[in-house]
Design an enzyme around this catalytic site. Structure first.
Site, short mmCIF file in Angstrom:
data_model
loop_
_atom_site.label_atom_id
_atom_site.label_comp_id
_atom_site.label_asym_id
_atom_site.label_seq_id
_atom_site.Cartn_x
_atom_site.Cartn_y
_atom_site.Cartn_z
N THR A 43 3.97 11.82 -8.51
CA THR A 43 4.69 12.66 -7.56
C THR A 43 5.63 13.64 -8.26
OG1 THR A 43 4.56 10.91 -5.91
CG2 THR A 43 6.23 12.58 -5.53
N TYR A 124 -0.96 0.76 -12.65
CA TYR A 124 -1.11 1.68 -11.53
C TYR A 124 -2.60 1.84 -11.26
CZ TYR A 124 -0.48 5.92 -8.66
OH TYR A 124 -0.50 6.85 -7.63
N LYS A 152 0.84 -1.51 -8.98
CA LYS A 152 1.01 -0.51 -7.92
C LYS A 152 -0.38 -0.29 -7.37
CE LYS A 152 2.34 4.23 -6.87
NZ LYS A 152 2.79 5.55 -7.39
N ILE A 195 5.66 1.13 -3.46
CA ILE A 195 6.07 2.35 -4.15
C ILE A 195 5.46 3.49 -3.35
CG2 ILE A 195 5.90 3.73 -6.25
CD1 ILE A 195 5.80 1.16 -7.86
#
Length: 289
Positions: A43, A124, A152, A195
């Site tokens: 992000t 992730y 994540k 998250i």
């Protein structure tokens, strides 16, 4: 574990990183109920930042987390560098994209990362971006590696593998929901927290849902189905164009960052997309009035 918010990188009118706005935004989301912050996640557009800009961003977010005594997760391909950041509590490391190394290759890659990381490693897993699917069996193998403490988890759909992982996670391993529109069902199935880029917008509502959804379905606090529906629609609107373009448009419209600018290859979101997300975000004000 609550909601950990991956921060955007705000830019000023000249295109430079707006560090003051970043610091203010970090404090805002913590004030509104975020349990921790993520620096330099996807992000934040880290691939579009220079080395010195990434360092400046991490310095700012590290300072906020140290002052507020909250967890700091750092997106990185080299967790060994985090020894310089005592407030860092986890390294968020992406499953290697593009190369499609296979599950054995991914396991060997993360074993090497964990061996040199001064902080716990979070995997992730976002197959939509990486092109690498991992079975629940592979994730369980990763959970057995010393120093890898969670994932994540951003599946495209809640399929049999997702149900298997969420309903029976490895003992002591954190499974953090990261497919924003699927937050409520992932929490209901057993995710320990989240998250969420969406939580940059209306942080308090995402934090409240994360705190209440799973207990509500297990006989604790009442699960607010209408609110879960609104937040799923809001997340869908915020991801209607490539992340974080719509989110930046909303934050700028709210007066929280100086511009909605992103860096190439991203382009600013269409105003209609921003307005659609703003409408859903504003419902929180109406409902809470």
């Amino acid at each position: 574990m609550g909601v950990h918010v991956p921060l955007i990188t705000p830019f000023d009118a000249a295109g430079a990183v707006a560090l003051d706005a970043l610091e203010a935004l970090a404090h805002e989301v913590l004030d509104e109920g975020a349990s921790g912050l993520v620096a330099l996640g996807t992000t934040a557009e880290p691939g579009a930042l220079r080395v010195d800009e990434r360092a400046a961003v991490l310095d700012v977010v590290h300072g906020v987390c140290a002052a507020r005594k909250v967890p700091l997760t750092v997106g990185t391909e080299d967790p060994s560098t985090l020894s310089r950041y005592p407030a860092a509590t986890a390294a968020l490391c992406l499953v290697p994209p593009f190369v499609r190394a296979g599950e054995d290759g991914v396991l060997a890659y993360f074993e090497a990362l964990a061996a040199r990381s001064p902080v716990p490693v979070l995997v992730y897993h976002v197959p939509l971006r990486t092109g690498q699917e991992l079975s629940t069996a592979a994730l369980r193998r990763l959970a057995a590696v010393d120093g890898i403490t969670g994932v994540k988890y951003a599946p495209t759909v809640i399929d049999a593998d997702a149900v298997d992982l969420l309903t029976a996670p490895p003992p002591g391993w954190a499974v953090l929901a990261a497919t924003d529109p699927l937050l409520a069902p992932m929490l209901a199935l057993g995710a320990h927290g989240a998250i969420l880029a969406s939580a940059l917008v209306d942080t308090a509502s995402y934090a409240a849902l994360t705190a209440g959804a799973a207990p509500g379905l297990r006989g604790g606090a009442v699960f607010d189905r209408a609110e879960a529906h609104r937040l799923a629609r809001l997340s869908t609107a915020l991801f209607a164009e490539p992340n974080p373009t719509v989110i930046k448009g909303v934050l700028h419209a709210q007066g929280r960052i100086p511009t909605p600018s992103v860096r190439l290859p991203l382009l600013p979101a269409a105003r209609s997309r921003v307005d659609a997300a703003l409408t859903l975000a504003d419902l929180a004000v109406v409902v809470g009035a």
